[in-house]
Enzyme design. Structure first.
Site, mmCIF file in Angstrom:
data_model
loop_
_atom_site.group_PDB
_atom_site.id
_atom_site.type_symbol
_atom_site.label_atom_id
_atom_site.label_comp_id
_atom_site.label_asym_id
_atom_site.label_seq_id
_atom_site.Cartn_x
_atom_site.Cartn_y
_atom_site.Cartn_z
ATOM 1 C CD GLU A 215 -1.457 2.188 2.229
ATOM 2 O OE1 GLU A 215 -1.177 3.297 1.706
ATOM 3 O OE2 GLU A 215 -1.372 1.953 3.434
ATOM 4 C CB CYS B 219 -1.355 6.408 2.358
ATOM 5 S SG CYS B 219 -2.420 5.438 3.447
#
Length: 698
Positions: free
Chosen positions: A264, A303
């Site tokens: 990720e 993120c």
């Protein structure tokens, strides 16, 4: 937690003990994000990494392998409670990372919430067993003697979890919880700038005494040569930069060694303002509020933060003005320990400098700074005074305006901090194209109250995103927000976002397991899965002389215990009485001519629910006893119509037995089959009952 903040190097937790490097070991320094004060020293010099991995594969695998899914789930809840009791200690340390109280809540309480969620889902959605059965039975022979099925069993190695600096608690626990529930031991490697907070969290878990041996280890510092020590059966979950992910993915252990790798990574996420969401609408206000939240929470170090605000050209100025006003009214930058501060510094001065470098690239590519003055900002100090903190990692909220929507930097450069860009679009098609230019994202949000706008955008941008959030007046108050991954839903995204997948409920547990097709006889599949399969041996209570299965507690009941009922004849009076009593006078039950004209029926037929109700009367034992309640009925299928004069009988077999770890009862799933006098299948379904674990005292 003061023992983690000394001149000695931060300890690692390996092989069920705390380990520290020699005093002579070279260390790197970690400093307070706001003041620059020394917080910890970090080194892994001399650490036996191979030994830690082997400890997980042997001791950790053995201890977790003794537990069922439900037993692991109960431990997760107890761990969550242990962390909750001592979370004030974590909050105190979290402020040193630059996190405000709200930021710390997202990280610490969010991580604890993941443990609670997986504890609950594990007990509700998984069996109290060690094998997870996936999908329906596949009939591989006409006579039913050869079957196929898919099962999940845990991987035999270790889950190596490499985390980013922005969420030292949540980032660790969102990976640990599904791995633990699957029965796979974890070795967590937190990022150095905030690793001391992850160490404190692990220390609480260790001191709780809840961790099975070898189930959790932590390495505080660098892990050179880690991938050389990995092998088939291990897996790596990485959170960090896309460039680092690609380098790790290219390692031989992943390419040819069979090590699973999921990532990720950084993501140029977008938020689209719908064409209907003009200034003054609830959607416009919700959009601006969300944009400011994502710009300032964790100082933009998320993120999932919004990097590109994509709005109709006519609304660009309105959005800029509204964002500027909201920041002026609500955002106070400073030391997170100062009362009233709503946005702290970045995690380190190194991170600050990197953000400023990327910000300069965006400006050089045409980004006009419309919010946020350059230079060293004046901030609120811990003592309540205002001024600069030269050693602090502060960057003010910054919004850039791009006149050129085709600028590559707009869609490719990420300043991982409180920096977003705004760009206008002329059509929904162009808006969708701009979203896609991000190269794959974790999340895109769309503020609109027009379903046509939502459908048009979803159809084109969904494939470029791991998650879509639709924001409007109906959900604005309850929405968890653009940047909040939830344990119930997938976290991850295609392309630049890493192509990986975390969370998503039980899906994340299954990522730590191997899906295997098993083939064999009903008897063999029953033994392998713990679920009775038609054709396997059964024990009809009347024929065997045993008690009725409903007279047995969970301690006495066995898979395959069975009731074979006598037959009951269906009459036309029964059908009409049921129709009058229930009000279900559908023509197939009441009108012979119309029913006969229907291609599915030979004439008037019995109600399916009449047959199910009769079946209960045929198999039930009515006296009080271990069976406490009927909790449901699943997978009902009506196959053969029943006409007046037909007979039905029922065969009820104990199919699956699931004790509840924290209650005095459990669930029994019964296989129910109705047949007529010609032995044709009339209906099939599962009956769910709650049954006492132990027989009642005499």
């Amino acid at each position: 937690m003061s023992e983690t903040l000394t001149d000695a190097a931060l300890p690692s937790y390996v092989r069920d003990a705390w380990w520290s490097p020699d005093a002579s070991a070279a260390t790197s320094e970690v400093r307070d994000a706001a003041t620059g004060e020394l917080v910890a020293r970090v080194s892994t010099e001399g650490l036996d990494l191979a030994g830690a991995l082997e400890h997980a594969r042997t001791v950790g695998q053995a201890s977790l392998g003794e537990l069922t899914f439900h037993q692991r789930a109960v431990l997760l809840k107890r761990m969550a409670l242990a962390l909750t009791e001592r979370k004030a200690e974590l909050y105190e340390l979290s402020s040193r990372t630059g996190a405000t109280k709200q930021d710390s809540w997202v990280d610490i309480d969010g991580g604890i919430g993941v443990l609670f969620t997986y504890s609950s889902k594990g007990r509700r959605e998984m069996p109290n067993a060690k094998v997870y059965v996936d999908g329906a039975v596949e009939q591989l022979s006409k006579d039913g003697t050869f079957l196929g099925r898919h099962v999940y069993t845990r991987l035999p190695g270790v889950a190596v979890q490499i985390n980013a600096f922005n969420f030292p608690v949540w980032g660790s626990l969102e990976k640990f919880a599904p791995a633990f529930l699957a029965g796979v031991p974890t070795l967590v490697k937190p990022a150095t700038p905030s690793g001391y907070l992850a160490v404190a969290m692990v220390r609480i878990l260790v001191e709780s005494g809840l961790l099975p041996a070898g189930s959790l280890q932590l390495v505080a510092g660098s892990v050179p040569g880690l991938f050389d020590e990995l092998r088939l059966g291990d897996l790596v979950a990485f959170t960090g930069s896309a460039s680092t992910a690609e380098r790790l993915r290219a390692h031989d252990s992943v390419q040819t060694g069979g090590v699973r790798f999921t990532s990720e990574t950084d993501s140029i996420n977008a938020s689209v303002l719908g064409t209907d969401a003009t200034a003054g609408t609830p959607e416009f206000d919700a959009y601006v509020k969300q944009l400011v939240v994502e710009l300032t929470t964790k100082a933009g170090q998320k993120c999932t933060a919004i990097r590109r605000a994509i709005v109709p050209e006519a609304s660009v100025d309105d959005v800029i003005a509204a964002v500027r006003d909201r920041i002026a009214e609500r955002v106070v930058v400073g030391d997170p320990r100062a009362e009233g501060v709503t946005m702290g510094p970045l995690a380190s001065t190194e991170q600050r400098d990197e953000v400023l470098r990327q910000l300069a690239k965006l400006e050089a590519a045409g980004g006009e700074r419309v919010i946020g003055e350059p230079g060293e900002p004046e901030v609120l100090r811990a003592d309540g005074t205002r001024g600069t903190l030269p050693e602090g990692a502060f960057v003010v909220p910054t919004l850039l305006r791009f006149a050129d929507a085709d600028s590559p930097a707009l869609h490719e450069v990420e300043a991982f901090g409180p920096v977003s860009s705004i760009v206008g679009y002329r059509s929904l098609a162009e808006a969708a194209e701009l979203v896609a230019r991000g190269g794959g994202s974790l999340v895109t949000s769309i503020a609109t109250h027009d379903p046509e706008v939502a459908v048009a955008l979803a159809g084109t941008v969904a494939a470029y995103n791991g998650r879509l959030l639709f924001l409007d007046r109906d959900d604005a108050r309850t929405s968890t927000g653009h940047g909040s991954p939830l344990p119930n839903l997938v976290h991850g995204g295609p392309g630049r976002a890493g192509g990986g997948e975390e969370l998503g409920g039980i899906r994340a547990v299954l990522h730590h397991m191997q899906r295997t097709a098993v083939q064999g006889s009903p008897e063999m599949l029953t033994a392998l899965t713990g679920v009775w399969h038609a054709g396997a041996s059964a024990r009809p209570y009347a024929a065997s002389g045993e008690r009725h299965p409903f007279r047995k507690s969970l301690a006495e009941l066995r898979i395959g215990d069975q009731v074979q009922s006598p037959a009951r004849t269906v009459t036309l009076d029964d059908i009409e009485t049921f129709a009058a009593f229930t009000g279900d006078t559908f023509y197939a039950h009441m009108d012979e001519t119309s029913a006969a004209a229907n291609p599915f029926f030979p004439g008037r037929v019995a109600h399916g629910y009449l047959l199910v109700s009769w079946a209960a009367g045929l198999f039930v034992d009515p006296e009080p006893g271990p069976v406490l309640a009927n909790s449901g009925l699943e997978n009902l299928r009506f196959v053969t119509p029943v006409s007046p004069g037909d007979e039905i009988r029922v065969e009820l077999t104990a199919k699956q037995i699931t004790p509840r770890e924290t209650d005095e009862y459990g669930e029994v799933r019964w296989d129910a089959v109705l047949r007529n006098q010609r032995d044709e299948l009339v209906a099939s379904y599962d009956v769910l009952t709650l049954v006492a674990k132990e027989p009642a005292a005499a």
